[in-house]
Enzyme design. Structure first.
Site, PDB file in Angstrom:
ATOM      1  N   LEU A  54       0.686  -0.814  -0.269  1.00 57.18           N
ATOM      2  CA  LEU A  54      -0.205   0.244   0.246  1.00 57.18           C
ATOM      3  C   LEU A  54       0.906   1.700   0.175  1.00 57.18           C
ATOM      4  CD1 LEU A  54      -3.091   1.371   0.740  1.00 57.18           C
ATOM      5  CD2 LEU A  54      -2.832   1.227   2.621  1.00 57.18           C
ATOM      6  N   HIS A  55       1.460   1.795  -1.001  1.00 53.19           N
ATOM      7  CA  HIS A  55       1.692   3.110  -1.229  1.00 53.19           C
ATOM      8  C   HIS A  55       1.797   4.360  -2.322  1.00 53.19           C
ATOM      9  CE1 HIS A  55       3.208   1.569  -5.132  1.00 53.19           C
ATOM     10  NE2 HIS A  55       3.875   2.359  -5.258  1.00 53.19           N
ATOM     11  N   ARG A  56       0.231   4.281  -3.017  1.00 52.75           N
ATOM     12  CA  ARG A  56      -0.007   5.156  -3.594  1.00 52.75           C
ATOM     13  C   ARG A  56      -0.627   6.394  -3.330  1.00 52.75           C
ATOM     14  NH1 ARG A  56       1.114   4.961  -9.896  1.00 52.75           N
ATOM     15  NH2 ARG A  56       1.632   3.070 -10.252  1.00 52.75           N
TER      16      ARG A  56
END
Length: 375
Positions: free
Chosen positions: A220-222
């Site tokens: 999870l990083h966007r």
């Protein structure tokens, strides 16, 4: 002798460049100068890749990171311009869709140095994504566009590239080259909880009987997720529920994501670990029962290892994976994520049509560059 200035700065670019650099090193007539912008500066997200992948140490290290998109890109543009003037490359090669990509391509184009874009033609059709702006602008100022898929090729055709003085080639995806080459070096990350290995003796999770090694891999990083409090809360809720009810979730957590979760006062129940090296990531992909992600690259890597993928975004550049039934888009809605997790855990995905070139993309890229140099 052709001089190629390769510009990288973010984790996926290290991996992509590793296979192309190896092909360059095995080819007479090309000299590569490696420039690292410093966009990813955490040791686990940059330095470890040079150690593991055997990429030569950068000839130039700019150490530019942090700040707004405009500030970061502007600093890179200014400093890369000076390097181009000093090194006088015949061509600049950039990868993907980061600020480093755009800054490198723009600096070269303004100095009338030819630009090769690896991973050209990808489109999410979401102009709110910084990556979409970067990739569109980079394609527009490149003269050699290496597309990873037929879909990317069609995107450029639809944008009129057939009528421009450029070369557009479908070469396959260098990420598949890397996954196939490095899979034999995969190692388990340190400190994984014993729970993820808890199976019934047949490689199936005790929680629900689904296939896999008893755990789900999540990333999870966007910015579209981490910078939106509602989307971030929905994803965290889903990950927590999946971890409690379906199977253990392993989440290598990006530093920026960790900061966003802390800022919003959210609590993560999955097993959170620090960002891992590429070989550790390959092990997680190979041994998990499902991938939950908002990463572009991880969607493909799941496919390379025959794992179903649930993508926590509203669009994807890799539409062929959705069309093939290997990937499902679920946005940030907790119920949709949970439902997809239940349905896809343990599914085996087969690559019947070599969607990404079969592991020969780097060879094709270097062959084309060498051909141009001889022309």
């Amino acid at each position: 002798m052709q001089r190629i200035l390769t510009i990288i700065g973010a984790r996926p670019q290290f991996i992509k460049a590793s296979v192309v650099s190896r092909a360059i090193q095995a080819t007479e007539g090309i000299e590569e100068i490696l420039l690292h912008t410093g966009q990813h500066f955490d040791a686990n997200m940059s330095e470890v890749f040079f150690d593991q992948l055997g990429i030569p140490r950068p000839d130039v290290q700019l150490d530019i990171h942090g700040g707004s998109h405009g500030a970061m890109t502007g600093r890179m543009l200014s400093e890369i311009e000076q390097i181009i003037l000093r090194e006088k490359p015949d061509r600049v090669m950039v990868y993907g869709d980061t600020n480093s990509t755009l800054a490198g391509a723009l600096a070269a184009a303004k100095l009338h140095v030819r630009v090769a874009h690896v991973e050209a033609g990808l489109r999410s059709f979401n102009m709110a994504m910084p990556e979409e702006l970067n990739r569109i602008l980079t394609d527009q100022i490149s003269d050699l566009l290496f597309c990873p898929t037929d879909t990317a090729l069609r995107n450029l055709e639809a944008e009129g590239f057939d009528n421009k003085p450029v070369q557009v080639l479908q070469v396959g995806d260098v990420m598949q080259d890397a996954a196939l080459f490095f899979a034999r070096h995969a190692v388990a990350p340190e400190g994984l909880p014993a729970e993820i290995f808890a199976t019934d003796g047949h490689g199936q999770s005790r929680k629900n009987g689904a296939g896999g090694a008893g755990f789900i891999l999540a990333t999870l990083h966007r910015a579209e997720n981490t910078d939106d409090p509602l989307r971030l809360a929905g994803i965290v809720e889903a990950l927590n529920q999946i971890h409690r009810e379906i199977a253990p979730v392993i989440l290598p957590l990006h530093p920026r994501t960790r900061a966003a979760i802390d800022r919003e006062g959210l609590t993560l129940e999955p097993h959170v670990i620090d960002p891992v090296g590429y070989f550790e990531m390959l092990w997680l992909l190979d041994h998990c029962g499902l991938v939950l992600t908002d990463s572009g690259g991880v969607q493909k890597e799941a496919f390379f290892f025959g794992k179903a993928c649930v993508t926590m975004r509203d669009q994807t550049e890799w539409v062929e994976l959705v069309e093939a039934g290997a990937n499902e888009l679920v946005g940030a809605d907790a119920e949709r994520i949970l439902s997809a997790g239940r349905r896809h855990l343990g599914r085996t995905i087969e690559d019947r049509h070599e969607l990404y070139g079969g592991g020969k993309a780097a060879e094709r890229i270097v062959g084309k560059i060498l051909e141009e140099g001889r022309a």
